[in-house]
Structures are given as structure tokens and as C-alpha cells.
Write an enzyme that holds these catalytic residues in place. Structure first.
Site, mmCIF file in Angstrom:
data_model
loop_
_atom_site.group_PDB
_atom_site.id
_atom_site.type_symbol
_atom_site.label_atom_id
_atom_site.label_comp_id
_atom_site.label_asym_id
_atom_site.label_seq_id
_atom_site.Cartn_x
_atom_site.Cartn_y
_atom_site.Cartn_z
ATOM 1 N N TYR A 52 54.680 32.893 50.791
ATOM 2 C CA TYR A 52 54.552 34.200 50.134
ATOM 3 C C TYR A 52 55.439 34.308 48.893
ATOM 4 O O TYR A 52 55.064 34.989 47.925
ATOM 5 C CB TYR A 52 54.796 35.341 51.137
ATOM 6 N N ARG A 55 53.318 32.765 46.245
ATOM 7 C CA ARG A 55 52.223 33.660 45.844
ATOM 8 C C ARG A 55 52.758 34.817 44.999
ATOM 9 O O ARG A 55 52.106 35.259 44.057
ATOM 10 C CB ARG A 55 51.501 34.199 47.075
ATOM 11 N N GLN A 87 42.292 45.166 49.326
ATOM 12 C CA GLN A 87 42.799 44.182 50.287
ATOM 13 C C GLN A 87 43.779 43.248 49.586
ATOM 14 O O GLN A 87 44.362 42.377 50.214
ATOM 15 C CB GLN A 87 41.634 43.353 50.842
ATOM 16 N N ASP A 90 48.414 41.773 45.311
ATOM 17 C CA ASP A 90 49.013 41.799 43.969
ATOM 18 C C ASP A 90 49.117 43.247 43.492
ATOM 19 O O ASP A 90 48.721 44.173 44.194
ATOM 20 C CB ASP A 90 48.189 40.929 42.993
ATOM 21 N N HIS A 105 46.277 45.719 53.114
ATOM 22 C CA HIS A 105 46.845 44.478 53.653
ATOM 23 C C HIS A 105 48.273 44.243 53.167
ATOM 24 O O HIS A 105 48.777 43.126 53.271
ATOM 25 C CB HIS A 105 45.967 43.283 53.279
ATOM 26 N N CYS A 113 61.771 45.309 56.682
ATOM 27 C CA CYS A 113 62.936 44.908 57.470
ATOM 28 C C CYS A 113 62.615 45.020 58.953
ATOM 29 O O CYS A 113 62.278 46.103 59.446
ATOM 30 C CB CYS A 113 64.156 45.766 57.130
ATOM 31 N N GLY A 171 34.069 42.271 44.734
ATOM 32 C CA GLY A 171 34.744 40.980 44.894
ATOM 33 C C GLY A 171 35.354 40.743 46.260
ATOM 34 O O GLY A 171 36.447 40.206 46.357
ATOM 35 N N SER A 173 34.385 39.226 50.317
ATOM 36 C CA SER A 173 33.379 38.408 50.997
ATOM 37 C C SER A 173 32.784 39.076 52.235
ATOM 38 O O SER A 173 31.819 38.583 52.791
ATOM 39 C CB SER A 173 33.997 37.072 51.410
ATOM 40 N N LEU A 198 30.305 38.256 42.528
ATOM 41 C CA LEU A 198 29.838 37.068 41.808
ATOM 42 C C LEU A 198 28.598 36.474 42.477
ATOM 43 O O LEU A 198 27.753 35.873 41.830
ATOM 44 C CB LEU A 198 30.967 36.029 41.782
HETATM 45 P P1 OAD Z 1 37.527 36.105 49.850
HETATM 46 O O1 OAD Z 1 38.155 34.897 49.248
HETATM 47 O O2 OAD Z 1 37.101 36.051 51.265
HETATM 48 O O3 OAD Z 1 36.251 36.489 48.994
HETATM 49 C C1 OAD Z 1 36.295 36.570 47.584
HETATM 50 C C2 OAD Z 1 34.996 37.173 47.104
HETATM 51 O O4 OAD Z 1 35.111 37.367 45.708
HETATM 52 C C3 OAD Z 1 33.761 36.304 47.353
HETATM 53 O O5 OAD Z 1 32.735 37.133 47.892
HETATM 54 C C4 OAD Z 1 33.380 35.818 45.942
HETATM 55 O O6 OAD Z 1 31.965 35.694 45.769
HETATM 56 C C5 OAD Z 1 33.932 36.924 45.073
HETATM 57 N N1 OAD Z 1 34.302 36.517 43.721
HETATM 58 C C6 OAD Z 1 34.927 35.374 43.331
HETATM 59 N N2 OAD Z 1 35.140 35.382 42.003
HETATM 60 C C7 OAD Z 1 34.643 36.561 41.537
HETATM 61 C C8 OAD Z 1 34.541 37.160 40.241
HETATM 62 N N3 OAD Z 1 35.000 36.565 39.147
HETATM 63 N N4 OAD Z 1 33.959 38.385 40.147
HETATM 64 C C9 OAD Z 1 33.473 39.011 41.254
HETATM 65 N N5 OAD Z 1 33.551 38.508 42.488
HETATM 66 C C10 OAD Z 1 34.115 37.285 42.638
HETATM 67 O O7 OAD Z 1 38.536 37.318 49.572
HETATM 68 P P2 OAD Z 1 38.594 38.748 50.275
HETATM 69 O O8 OAD Z 1 37.241 39.260 50.602
HETATM 70 O O9 OAD Z 1 39.483 39.599 49.453
HETATM 71 O O10 OAD Z 1 43.544 38.983 54.256
HETATM 72 O O11 OAD Z 1 39.350 38.374 51.617
HETATM 73 C C11 OAD Z 1 39.619 39.396 52.524
HETATM 74 C C12 OAD Z 1 40.917 39.106 53.244
HETATM 75 O O12 OAD Z 1 40.865 37.808 53.834
HETATM 76 C C13 OAD Z 1 42.132 39.043 52.357
HETATM 77 O O13 OAD Z 1 42.688 40.304 52.083
HETATM 78 C C14 OAD Z 1 43.078 38.199 53.160
HETATM 79 C C15 OAD Z 1 42.109 37.120 53.577
HETATM 80 O O14 OAD Z 1 42.431 36.393 54.696
HETATM 81 C C16 OAD Z 1 44.785 38.800 54.736
HETATM 82 O O15 OAD Z 1 45.555 37.961 54.290
HETATM 83 C C17 OAD Z 1 45.127 39.728 55.844
#
Ligand code: OAD
Length: 229
Positions: A52, A55, A87, A90, A105, A113, A171, A173, A198
Site C-alpha cells: 500500500y 500504491r 471504489q 486514490d 473501499h 489506528c 469504469g 467490472s 471501455l
Molecule cells: P477492475 O479492475 O475490476 O475493473 C476495471 C474496469 O475498468 C473494467 O471493467 C475495464 O473494462 C474498465 N476500464 C479500463 N480502462 C478503462 C478506461 N480507460 N475507461 C473506462 N473504463 C475502463 O476494477 P474495479 O471494478 O474498480 O477492491 O474493482 C472493484 C474492486 O475490486 C476494487 O475497488 C478493489 C478490487 O479488488 C478492493 O481492493 C476492496
């Protein structure tokens, strides 16, 4: 019009912050069980803190892109009628100028703490085990919701979903619950739903409308439409 926007890693991808599940994403280089669970932290806190810390450094170098900027413009126009639920851990929404943002998240910039429960700005790399500025104990962990933990502010999010006219997912999944279920909740309460991504996601069929393209293009275009420009 009341709008709830859910954002995921895809909105920050063009700012250089890696997503999780795409090729080259974070979960390709790391096993979730090694870095993003309470068990991993109990077993090997150093590795988790370093993950972290890295990141946080990477995210601090990223700049908001036109998608974050467009959502900030939308808030300027809608005020309290817009809520961003992200979610993402940043700060790119805030740095673009958005202020009504729920980090369901958690946030990389915040530490929690485990001794006194305070949430504090990260005082230094957590791998160095800095003292909590509130109680002095060396018990800070990332203020991140790990798998198996409860996301933040779900009551506030549910209320917003129940009273919005439009729910927009950008954006994300649709692989992680409860966020992946928000489209169902919004639909049950009568909202229209729109997905901007995307590519099609796991939950695309649940949306009234899906627009495909990079966030830096499709989000500003949608915001202009809402604002009648
Ligand atoms: P994912 O990595 O699962 O999904 C990213 C999504 O963004 C995908 O559907 C891509 O198609 C889309 N994408 C990528 N580039 C893009 C762009 N330039 N414009 C538009 N869309 C784009 O990420 P999250 O859905 O955010 O949780 O993941 C959900 C959670 O899973 C996160 O918050 C994290 C992770 O494990 C924790 O850490 C608790």
C-alpha cells in the site's frame, strides 16, 4: 435530477493508475489473499504495508483526467443532487474538484489506528511503523477495506440509490459486491441506469443503456449532454 455515480478503477486508468482485473492489472502481479485481506495483514504486515505504501506513492504522482474533471463540472451544476460513490482509493476525484465523494473501499491517504480507532492522514510510510498521532501506539494500518471487511457508508449509499433518478457506473467490472449490486437497487427504486466502460462488464445486461469507450471521452460527452451543452 438526482444522480448517483459509481466509479471504479477504469476512471483512473488513463491517469496511469493500474486497474485490478485488466491485463497488467494489480491482481495479475499479486494474489489478493497475500495483500488485501485481514489474514494477510496478520500473517505478514510488512509485505502488506509495503504494497500500500507503493500504491500511495504511485497514486500521488497521478493527475486527474478529463473524466474526473467532467464529474467535478457536473457537481458545480448539480450540487447536492450529485453523489459520487467511488471504489477507488486514490484522491483523483477530490483533486479534480469534487467534494461529495464517498470512498466506500477507503483511501490510501488515510491510516486507521488499530489501538484507538482514529483515522488520520498517513504520517509516513506505514512499513516504517510510525506512531499514531492521536494515541502514540504503533498500530496504524492502511484505511482500506479488505476482502472480508465491510465497505464504508453503505447506509448513506443505499439512501442515495433509493432516491436517485439516474444511476451511472463508470469504469468498474461489476466483479465485487456490494458495489456490483447497486444497479439492481437503483432499478428497484425506479432509477434509470447507464454504464460507461471501455468494454462490456459482468453486469452490463442489467443497465438500461451501455456506452462503450475510454472514460476520458465518454464521461465528458455524457456530462455535456446532461448539462445541455
Ligand atoms: P477492475 O479492475 O475490476 O475493473 C476495471 C474496469 O475498468 C473494467 O471493467 C475495464 O473494462 C474498465 N476500464 C479500463 N480502462 C478503462 C478506461 N480507460 N475507461 C473506462 N473504463 C475502463 O476494477 P474495479 O471494478 O474498480 O477492491 O474493482 C472493484 C474492486 O475490486 C476494487 O475497488 C478493489 C478490487 O479488488 C478492493 O481492493 C476492496
Amino acid at each position: 435530477m438526482r444522480i448517483v455515480v459509481l466509479t471504479g478503477a477504469g476512471i483512473s486508468a488513463e491517469s496511469g493508475v493500474p486497474t485490478f482485473r485488466d491485463a497488467g492489472g494489480l491482481w495479475e502481479g499479486h494474489r489478493v489473499e497475500d495483500v488485501a485481506t485481514p489474514e494477510a495483514f496478520a500473517r505478514d504486515p510488512r509485505t502488506v504495508q509495503r504494497f500500500y505504501d507503493a500504491r500511495r506513492h504511485a497514486a500521488s504522482l497521478a493527475e486527474p483526467n478529463p473524466a474526473h474533471d467532467a464529474l467535478a463540472r457536473l457537481e458545480d451544476a448539480l450540487g447536492d443532487d450529485l453523489l459520487i460513490v467511488t471504489q477507488n482509493v486514490d484522491e483523483l476525484h477530490e483533486r479534480a474538484g469534487s467534494s461529495r465523494v464517498v470512498h466506500m473501499h477507503g483511501r490510501l491517504a488515510s491510516a486507521l489506528c488499530q489501538a484507538c480507532g482514529a483515522r488520520v492522514p498517513v504520517p509516513a510510510d506505514l512499513a516504517g511503523d510510525p506512531a499514531c498521532p492521536v494515541c502514540g501506539e504503533r498500530a496504524l494500518r492502511p484505511d482500506i477495506v479488505w476482502f472480508g471487511e465491510m465497505p464504508y457508508e453503505l447506509d448513506r449509499i443505499d439512501l442515495a440509490l433509493a432516491s436517485c433518478d439516474l444511476f451511472v457506473a463508470i469504469g468498474t467490472s461489476g466483479a465485487v459486491y456490494p458495489a456490483a449490486g447497486f444497479v439492481r437497487t437503483a432499478t428497484e427504486f425506479g432509477a434509470s441506469t447507464l454504464e460507461l466502460n471501455l468494454a462490456g462488464s459482468e453486469v452490463s445486461p442489467l443497465f438500461d443503456e451501455v456506452r462503450v469507450g475510454p472514460a476520458s471521452v465518454v464521461v465528458p460527452a455524457w456530462v455535456d449532454e446532461v448539462l445541455g451543452r
